[in-house]
Scaffold this active site. Structure first.
Site, mmCIF file in Angstrom:
data_model
loop_
_atom_site.group_PDB
_atom_site.id
_atom_site.type_symbol
_atom_site.label_atom_id
_atom_site.label_comp_id
_atom_site.label_asym_id
_atom_site.label_seq_id
_atom_site.Cartn_x
_atom_site.Cartn_y
_atom_site.Cartn_z
ATOM 1 N N GLY A 195 0.844 -1.194 0.000
ATOM 2 C CA GLY A 195 0.000 0.000 0.000
ATOM 3 C C GLY A 195 0.877 1.241 0.000
ATOM 4 O O GLY A 195 2.052 1.173 0.391
ATOM 5 N N GLN A 211 3.211 9.942 1.237
ATOM 6 C CA GLN A 211 4.513 9.257 1.338
ATOM 7 C C GLN A 211 5.443 9.601 0.171
ATOM 8 O O GLN A 211 6.646 9.370 0.267
ATOM 9 C CB GLN A 211 4.313 7.732 1.427
ATOM 10 C CG GLN A 211 3.638 7.307 2.734
ATOM 11 C CD GLN A 211 3.450 5.809 2.807
ATOM 12 O OE1 GLN A 211 2.482 5.272 2.258
ATOM 13 N NE2 GLN A 211 4.365 5.118 3.460
ATOM 14 N N CYS A 240 5.897 -0.122 7.649
ATOM 15 C CA CYS A 240 5.563 1.083 6.889
ATOM 16 C C CYS A 240 6.792 1.507 6.105
ATOM 17 O O CYS A 240 7.883 1.572 6.671
ATOM 18 C CB CYS A 240 5.119 2.199 7.841
ATOM 19 S SG CYS A 240 4.648 3.707 6.981
ATOM 20 N N LEU A 241 6.607 1.803 4.827
ATOM 21 C CA LEU A 241 7.734 2.214 3.985
ATOM 22 C C LEU A 241 8.344 3.525 4.491
ATOM 23 O O LEU A 241 9.491 3.817 4.175
ATOM 24 C CB LEU A 241 7.277 2.359 2.530
ATOM 25 C CG LEU A 241 6.810 1.038 1.880
ATOM 26 C CD1 LEU A 241 6.160 1.307 0.535
ATOM 27 C CD2 LEU A 241 7.978 0.065 1.739
ATOM 28 N N HIS A 259 -4.547 1.511 7.660
ATOM 29 C CA HIS A 259 -3.167 2.021 7.748
ATOM 30 C C HIS A 259 -2.990 3.198 6.780
ATOM 31 O O HIS A 259 -2.402 4.222 7.150
ATOM 32 C CB HIS A 259 -2.203 0.867 7.421
ATOM 33 C CG HIS A 259 -0.750 1.231 7.330
ATOM 34 N ND1 HIS A 259 0.210 0.718 8.191
ATOM 35 C CD2 HIS A 259 -0.068 2.027 6.460
ATOM 36 C CE1 HIS A 259 1.399 1.208 7.847
ATOM 37 N NE2 HIS A 259 1.264 1.988 6.802
ATOM 38 N N GLU A 260 -3.509 3.056 5.565
ATOM 39 C CA GLU A 260 -3.343 4.109 4.548
ATOM 40 C C GLU A 260 -4.219 5.334 4.850
ATOM 41 O O GLU A 260 -3.774 6.468 4.656
ATOM 42 C CB GLU A 260 -3.665 3.572 3.151
ATOM 43 C CG GLU A 260 -2.836 2.378 2.677
ATOM 44 C CD GLU A 260 -1.337 2.532 2.847
ATOM 45 O OE1 GLU A 260 -0.858 3.686 2.940
ATOM 46 O OE2 GLU A 260 -0.641 1.512 2.904
ATOM 47 N N HIS A 317 -2.526 7.483 7.212
ATOM 48 C CA HIS A 317 -1.519 8.356 6.583
ATOM 49 C C HIS A 317 -2.144 9.664 6.100
ATOM 50 O O HIS A 317 -1.550 10.732 6.224
ATOM 51 C CB HIS A 317 -0.873 7.662 5.376
ATOM 52 C CG HIS A 317 0.296 6.788 5.699
ATOM 53 N ND1 HIS A 317 1.429 7.253 6.341
ATOM 54 C CD2 HIS A 317 0.536 5.470 5.453
ATOM 55 C CE1 HIS A 317 2.313 6.260 6.466
ATOM 56 N NE2 HIS A 317 1.788 5.156 5.948
HETATM 57 O O1 GNR Z 1 4.014 -2.596 2.635
HETATM 58 C C1 GNR Z 1 3.311 -2.444 3.642
HETATM 59 N N1 GNR Z 1 2.942 -3.534 4.365
HETATM 60 C C2 GNR Z 1 1.989 -3.484 5.375
HETATM 61 C C3 GNR Z 1 1.877 -4.603 6.206
HETATM 62 C C4 GNR Z 1 0.925 -4.629 7.205
HETATM 63 C C5 GNR Z 1 0.088 -3.564 7.370
HETATM 64 C C6 GNR Z 1 0.198 -2.436 6.571
HETATM 65 C C7 GNR Z 1 1.137 -2.401 5.571
HETATM 66 S S1 GNR Z 1 1.256 -1.025 4.534
HETATM 67 C C8 GNR Z 1 2.930 -1.079 4.087
HETATM 68 C C9 GNR Z 1 3.259 -0.007 3.054
HETATM 69 C C10 GNR Z 1 3.041 1.361 3.648
HETATM 70 O O2 GNR Z 1 3.802 1.906 4.386
HETATM 71 N N2 GNR Z 1 1.912 1.931 3.360
HETATM 72 O O3 GNR Z 1 1.618 3.142 3.873
HETATM 73 NI NI NI Z 2 2.685 3.231 5.793
#
Ligand code: GNR
Ligand code: NI
Length: 174
Positions: free
Chosen positions: A46, A51, A94-95, A136-137, A140
């Site tokens: 995601g 980001q 999270c990246l 999660h997104e 952000h």
């Molecule tokens: O790559 C991602 N893996 C992930 C694993 C578990 C829960 C959420 C994520 S999102 C993350 C990529 C990212 O930072 N998205 O904002």
């Molecule tokens: Ni993230």
């Protein structure tokens, strides 16, 4: 355009609230294409526009496994209209917080309204990893990171490790 650089903590942009998209036009589609390319290259499942430094309410997600056919999901102006009382825990990463992972409890299913790549209104019921990823997104887009859901102890440990990582990188470069 193509692949973009992914911002990492403590970049202050990651704490800002993103703005709604007024029209899913060519510029937005181009941004979504770049986001998808950036996410695949990372690799991640995601990515939120913030980001890559753009404060717009845009998310791309692809949960397909390596070697499977790609299945990108483009989500513009998401609105979560339902969250289950039942929670589920996933190990999240999270990246924007490289190499750090922690179990996060979130509603196990949710319903989300959004505009798709063509600006069409859509609604999906998500559960499992998709529900976690969407939440999660959407976090952000509101300046929230997964570490904000952890205890202060766990959050501080991740922040400390991230600072150490940055120091190590600086040491190698200088
Ligand atoms: O790559 C991602 N893996 C992930 C694993 C578990 C829960 C959420 C994520 S999102 C993350 C990529 C990212 O930072 N998205 O904002
Ligand atoms: Ni993230």
């Amino acid at each position: 355009m193509g692949k973009k650089q992914i911002l990492t903590i403590p970049d202050p942009l990651l704490r800002k609230i993103s703005d709604p998209v007024t029209s899913v036009d060519a510029e937005i589609k181009n941004l979504m294409d770049d986001m998808l390319e950036t996410m695949y290259a990372a690799p991640g499942i995601g990515l939120a526009a913030v980001q890559v430094g753009v404060l717009k309410r845009i998310i791309v997600i692809d949960l397909s496994k390596d070697g499977q056919k790609r299945n990108p999901l483009f989500i513009v102006n998401p609105k979560i209209t339902f969250k289950s009382d039942e929670l589920i825990s996933y190990e999240e990463g999270c990246l924007s917080i490289p190499n750090q992972f922690a179990e996060v409890k979130r509603p196990s299913s949710c319903k989300v309204n959004f505009l798709d790549y063509n600006g069409k209104k859509k609604e999906i019921n998500a559960d499992g990893l998709l529900a976690t990823c969407i939440q999660h997104e959407v976090d952000h887009l509101n300046g929230v990171l997964f570490i904000d859901h952890l205890s202060k102890l766990k959050k501080d440990l991740i922040l400390k490790k991230t600072k150490k990582q940055i120091r190590e990188i600086d040491r190698v470069i200088v």
